[in-house]
Design a protein around this motif. Structure first.
Motif, PDB file in Angstrom:
ATOM      1  N   SER A 105      -6.593   8.116  12.538  1.00  0.00           N
ATOM      2  CA  SER A 105      -5.867   7.796  11.430  1.00  0.00           C
ATOM      3  C   SER A 105      -6.445   6.768  10.523  1.00  0.00           C
ATOM      4  O   SER A 105      -7.054   5.742  10.965  1.00  0.00           O
ATOM      5  CB  SER A 105      -4.388   7.476  11.797  1.00  0.00           C
ATOM      6  N   PRO A 106      -6.436   7.136   9.398  1.00  0.00           N
ATOM      7  CA  PRO A 106      -7.092   6.044   8.350  1.00  0.00           C
ATOM      8  C   PRO A 106      -6.453   4.488   8.384  1.00  0.00           C
ATOM      9  O   PRO A 106      -7.128   3.678   8.283  1.00  0.00           O
ATOM     10  CB  PRO A 106      -6.414   6.731   7.004  1.00  0.00           C
ATOM     11  N   ARG A 107      -4.998   4.565   8.832  1.00  0.00           N
ATOM     12  CA  ARG A 107      -4.625   3.266   8.891  1.00  0.00           C
ATOM     13  C   ARG A 107      -5.119   2.501  10.319  1.00  0.00           C
ATOM     14  O   ARG A 107      -5.273   1.283  10.208  1.00  0.00           O
ATOM     15  CB  ARG A 107      -2.964   3.504   9.456  1.00  0.00           C
ATOM     16  N   LEU A 108      -5.197   3.253  11.295  1.00  0.00           N
ATOM     17  CA  LEU A 108      -5.993   2.793  12.555  1.00  0.00           C
ATOM     18  C   LEU A 108      -7.424   2.424  12.004  1.00  0.00           C
ATOM     19  O   LEU A 108      -7.638   1.142  12.747  1.00  0.00           O
ATOM     20  CB  LEU A 108      -5.836   3.609  13.709  1.00  0.00           C
ATOM     21  N   MET A 109      -8.216   3.003  11.536  1.00  0.00           N
ATOM     22  CA  MET A 109      -9.417   2.661  10.994  1.00  0.00           C
ATOM     23  C   MET A 109      -9.402   1.423  10.230  1.00  0.00           C
ATOM     24  O   MET A 109     -10.472   0.625  10.186  1.00  0.00           O
ATOM     25  CB  MET A 109     -10.205   4.060  10.734  1.00  0.00           C
ATOM     26  N   ALA A 110      -8.246   1.420   9.298  1.00  0.00           N
ATOM     27  CA  ALA A 110      -8.401   0.109   8.534  1.00  0.00           C
ATOM     28  C   ALA A 110      -8.188  -1.061   9.426  1.00  0.00           C
ATOM     29  O   ALA A 110      -8.837  -2.091   9.247  1.00  0.00           O
ATOM     30  CB  ALA A 110      -7.305   0.226   7.424  1.00  0.00           C
ATOM     31  N   LEU A 111      -7.222  -1.086  10.220  1.00  0.00           N
ATOM     32  CA  LEU A 111      -6.974  -2.124  11.098  1.00  0.00           C
ATOM     33  C   LEU A 111      -8.338  -2.270  11.966  1.00  0.00           C
ATOM     34  O   LEU A 111      -8.515  -3.634  12.165  1.00  0.00           O
ATOM     35  CB  LEU A 111      -5.891  -1.836  12.087  1.00  0.00           C
ATOM     36  N   TYR A 112      -8.975  -1.355  12.350  1.00  0.00           N
ATOM     37  CA  TYR A 112     -10.002  -1.498  13.244  1.00  0.00           C
ATOM     38  C   TYR A 112     -11.178  -2.152  12.411  1.00  0.00           C
ATOM     39  O   TYR A 112     -11.883  -3.198  12.773  1.00  0.00           O
ATOM     40  CB  TYR A 112     -10.639  -0.291  13.919  1.00  0.00           C
ATOM     41  N   ASP A 113     -11.468  -1.515  11.094  1.00  0.00           N
ATOM     42  CA  ASP A 113     -12.532  -2.385  10.136  1.00  0.00           C
ATOM     43  C   ASP A 113     -11.984  -3.721   9.700  1.00  0.00           C
ATOM     44  O   ASP A 113     -13.020  -4.734   9.571  1.00  0.00           O
ATOM     45  CB  ASP A 113     -12.589  -1.466   8.886  1.00  0.00           C
ATOM     46  N   GLU A 114     -11.053  -4.089   9.784  1.00  0.00           N
ATOM     47  CA  GLU A 114     -10.357  -5.643   9.367  1.00  0.00           C
ATOM     48  C   GLU A 114     -10.563  -6.493  10.562  1.00  0.00           C
ATOM     49  O   GLU A 114     -10.755  -7.598  10.317  1.00  0.00           O
ATOM     50  CB  GLU A 114      -9.006  -5.349   8.693  1.00  0.00           C
ATOM     51  N   ALA A 115     -10.268  -6.030  11.848  1.00  0.00           N
ATOM     52  CA  ALA A 115     -10.352  -6.891  12.959  1.00  0.00           C
ATOM     53  C   ALA A 115     -11.753  -7.554  13.178  1.00  0.00           C
ATOM     54  O   ALA A 115     -12.870  -6.754  12.996  1.00  0.00           O
ATOM     55  CB  ALA A 115     -10.187  -6.055  14.130  1.00  0.00           C
ATOM     56  N   GLU A 116     -11.627  -8.574  13.380  1.00  0.00           N
ATOM     57  CA  GLU A 116     -12.995  -9.382  13.477  1.00  0.00           C
ATOM     58  C   GLU A 116     -13.600  -9.071  14.954  1.00  0.00           C
ATOM     59  O   GLU A 116     -12.723  -8.970  16.039  1.00  0.00           O
ATOM     60  CB  GLU A 116     -12.888 -11.191  13.524  1.00  0.00           C
ATOM     61  N   THR A 117     -15.000  -9.137  15.172  1.00  0.00           N
ATOM     62  CA  THR A 117     -15.401  -8.949  16.417  1.00  0.00           C
ATOM     63  C   THR A 117     -15.660 -10.202  17.351  1.00  0.00           C
ATOM     64  O   THR A 117     -16.478 -11.169  16.587  1.00  0.00           O
ATOM     65  CB  THR A 117     -16.441  -7.795  16.259  1.00  0.00           C
ATOM     66  N   LYS A 122     -13.382  -6.639  19.876  1.00  0.00           N
ATOM     67  CA  LYS A 122     -12.543  -6.294  18.784  1.00  0.00           C
ATOM     68  C   LYS A 122     -11.035  -6.515  19.240  1.00  0.00           C
ATOM     69  O   LYS A 122     -10.806  -5.508  20.163  1.00  0.00           O
ATOM     70  CB  LYS A 122     -12.929  -5.177  17.877  1.00  0.00           C
ATOM     71  N   TRP A 123     -10.474  -7.136  18.705  1.00  0.00           N
ATOM     72  CA  TRP A 123      -8.876  -7.534  19.083  1.00  0.00           C
ATOM     73  C   TRP A 123      -8.243  -6.829  17.971  1.00  0.00           C
ATOM     74  O   TRP A 123      -8.130  -7.518  16.790  1.00  0.00           O
ATOM     75  CB  TRP A 123      -8.599  -8.850  19.447  1.00  0.00           C
ATOM     76  N   LEU A 124      -7.266  -5.579  18.293  1.00  0.00           N
ATOM     77  CA  LEU A 124      -6.447  -5.033  17.414  1.00  0.00           C
ATOM     78  C   LEU A 124      -5.078  -5.150  17.964  1.00  0.00           C
ATOM     79  O   LEU A 124      -4.392  -4.924  18.768  1.00  0.00           O
ATOM     80  CB  LEU A 124      -6.630  -3.459  17.317  1.00  0.00           C
ATOM     81  N   LYS A 125      -4.207  -5.932  16.741  1.00  0.00           N
ATOM     82  CA  LYS A 125      -2.714  -6.001  17.039  1.00  0.00           C
ATOM     83  C   LYS A 125      -2.254  -4.882  16.014  1.00  0.00           C
ATOM     84  O   LYS A 125      -2.418  -4.931  14.903  1.00  0.00           O
ATOM     85  CB  LYS A 125      -2.349  -7.286  16.606  1.00  0.00           C
ATOM     86  N   ILE A 126      -1.563  -3.889  16.835  1.00  0.00           N
ATOM     87  CA  ILE A 126      -1.156  -2.761  15.997  1.00  0.00           C
ATOM     88  C   ILE A 126       0.391  -2.623  16.135  1.00  0.00           C
ATOM     89  O   ILE A 126       1.139  -2.657  17.319  1.00  0.00           O
ATOM     90  CB  ILE A 126      -1.710  -1.497  16.741  1.00  0.00           C
ATOM     91  N   GLY A 127       1.204  -3.073  14.878  1.00  0.00           N
ATOM     92  CA  GLY A 127       2.466  -2.833  14.858  1.00  0.00           C
ATOM     93  C   GLY A 127       2.868  -1.619  15.181  1.00  0.00           C
ATOM     94  O   GLY A 127       2.326  -0.405  14.552  1.00  0.00           O
TER      95      GLY A 127
END
Length: 151
Positions: A105-117, A122-127
């Motif tokens: 999903s675009p939302r997930l990929m935006a979170l992925y792109d914003e997450a620092e490596t 990459k640590w993704l915190k997903i609400g």
């Protein structure tokens, strides 16, 4: 003087790990539905693989429920009136995510792109407050560890 809990506050009473009733009261009934649905999905998709354990991260981070075998799979964060999952993607998983960009999903990929490596990934915190957000997490988890074929 104790303050009233604010949205996003963590369960910080270290006297004992929380039970389902405490989690439901803390995160709310709607978020608890997502909590149990994701927990049930993990148990059905990876039968006998994980023995989730409660970990206490101190007063600031409180309790979280970790799913781990030899490597971390995901961590559930019960927050006041909210539920989030943390998924750490190592190098191999980041390659898989990059190759599947158009399927996620675009939302997930935006979170992925914003997450620092970081050095460990990459640590993704997903609400998680909808079935679609829960689906995002399951798709990410399936990238981390393919599901067992259930006969």
């Amino acid at each position: 003087m104790e303050h009233s809990p604010q949205i996003g506050d963590r369960l910080a009473d270290k006297s004992a790990p929380p039970d389902d009733a405490m989690i439901r009261d803390w995160i709310g009934p709607e978020a608890f539905e997502h909590w149990t649905a994701l927990r049930d999905w993990i148990e059905a998709s990876y039968p006998g693989v994980f023995a989730p354990d409660w970990i206490y991260g101190g007063k600031k981070h409180g309790w979280s429920l970790r799913y781990k075998k030899s490597k971390a799979f995901c961590t559930f964060l019960p927050e006041y009136r909210a539920f989030s999952a943390v998924v750490v993607l190592g190098a191999a998983e980041r390659q898989k995510a990059g190759a599947q960009r158009d399927k996620l999903s675009p939302r997930l990929m935006a979170l992925y792109d914003e997450a620092e490596t970081y050095h460990d990934g990459k640590w993704l915190k997903i609400g998680i407050s909808s079935a679609e957000e829960r689906q995002d997490v399951t798709e990410l988890l399936a990238l981390k560890r393919p599901r067992r074929a259930i006969a």
